[in-house]
Design a protein around this motif. Structure first.
Motif, mmCIF file in Angstrom:
data_model
loop_
_atom_site.group_PDB
_atom_site.id
_atom_site.type_symbol
_atom_site.label_atom_id
_atom_site.label_comp_id
_atom_site.label_asym_id
_atom_site.label_seq_id
_atom_site.Cartn_x
_atom_site.Cartn_y
_atom_site.Cartn_z
ATOM 1 N N TYR A 4 0.834 -1.204 -0.088
ATOM 2 C CA TYR A 4 -0.022 -0.169 0.109
ATOM 3 C C TYR A 4 0.613 1.133 -0.129
ATOM 4 C CZ TYR A 4 -3.855 -2.951 0.909
ATOM 5 O OH TYR A 4 -4.732 -4.287 0.525
ATOM 6 N N ILE A 7 1.671 1.907 -3.607
ATOM 7 C CA ILE A 7 0.603 2.733 -4.083
ATOM 8 C C ILE A 7 0.530 4.014 -4.124
ATOM 9 C CG2 ILE A 7 -1.930 2.457 -4.404
ATOM 10 C CD1 ILE A 7 -2.003 -0.550 -3.985
ATOM 11 N N ASP A 56 -2.192 -4.388 -8.334
ATOM 12 C CA ASP A 56 -3.171 -4.547 -7.589
ATOM 13 C C ASP A 56 -4.616 -3.999 -8.163
ATOM 14 O OD1 ASP A 56 -4.995 -4.015 -5.188
ATOM 15 O OD2 ASP A 56 -3.434 -3.711 -3.919
ATOM 16 N N GLY A 61 -6.749 -1.206 -3.211
ATOM 17 C CA GLY A 61 -5.531 -0.475 -3.511
ATOM 18 C C GLY A 61 -6.307 0.635 -4.289
#
Length: 171
Positions: A4, A7, A56, A61
Motif C-alpha cells: 500500500y 501505491i 493491485d 488498492g
C-alpha cells in the motif's frame, strides 16, 4: 503483490507528473476543452491507472490510490494558498492577450492561442470587435476575462448619475 505504501508513492508520482505536464503544455487546455482534448484526458487517465496501482486491482488498492490523490491535492492547495511563489510556479500568471483594442501577438504566441480561438472567446463575452476591448486576460484557470469600452462607459455613467442625483456622493 504491491504494498500500500508503494501505491501511495505511485499515485503521488503520477499526480505530480500530470501537474507538470499540464503546466508545460499550457493553460488553455484547462478551460478551452475541445472534443480532442476531452478524449485525450480520458485516455491519459486510463493510461496512468496501472502506473498508480500496479498489479493491485483490489478495491483497497484503488481506494488507497484515490485517498493519496485527495490528500496530495489538499496539501498542494494549502501550499499554493500560503506561498504565492509556489502558486505562480504551478499555476502560472495571468497573461494579457488584448490591451486597448490591440492583440498582444507575442503573448498570443506564447499561450498557443490562434486568432480564431481568441475571436471565438471574445464572442462568448458578447463582444464583436477586438477594437472594443480594453483588456482581455488569459487567467490562471484557463478562462479568458474580457473588459470592454462599454463596461468602462457604463461604470463611468453610473458614477455621473449618482453624483448628479446626490451632490453629497463621492466619486
Amino acid at each position: 503483490m504491491t504494498t500500500y505504501a508503494e501505491i501511495v508513492l505511485r499515485a503521488i508520482s503520477v499526480y505530480l507528473f500530470m501537474i507538470i505536464a499540464i503546466r508545460l503544455f499550457g493553460k488553455k487546455e484547462l478551460a478551452q476543452l475541445s472534443v480532442i482534448d476531452l478524449v485525450f484526458i480520458l485516455l491519459i487517465s486510463n493510461a496512468v491507472q496501472n502506473a498508480m496501482v500496479g498489479p493491485d486491482n483490489s478495491l483497497q488498492g484503488g481506494l488507497i490510490a484515490a485517498g493519496a490523490l485527495f490528500i496530495t491535492n489538499f496539501i498542494l492547495k494549502k501550499i499554493i494558498g500560503r506561498y504565492d511563489s509556489v502558486g505562480k510556479l504551478i499555476q502560472g500568471e495571468p497573461v494579457m492577450l488584448i490591451y486597448k483594442g490591440k492583440v498582444q501577438e507575442r503573448n498570443l504566441k506564447i499561450t498557443g492561442f490562434t486568432h480564431a480561438e481568441l475571436e471565438a472567446a471574445i464572442r462568448e463575452h458578447g463582444v464583436e470587435k477586438i477594437e472594443n476591448i480594453d483588456l482581455a486576460m488569459l487567467e490562471v484557470d484557463g478562462n479568458i476575462s474580457v473588459l470592454t469600452d462599454d463596461f468602462r462607459t457604463r461604470t463611468h455613467k453610473k458614477r455621473i448619475h449618482k453624483t448628479l442625483n446626490n451632490p453629497n456622493a463621492t466619486t
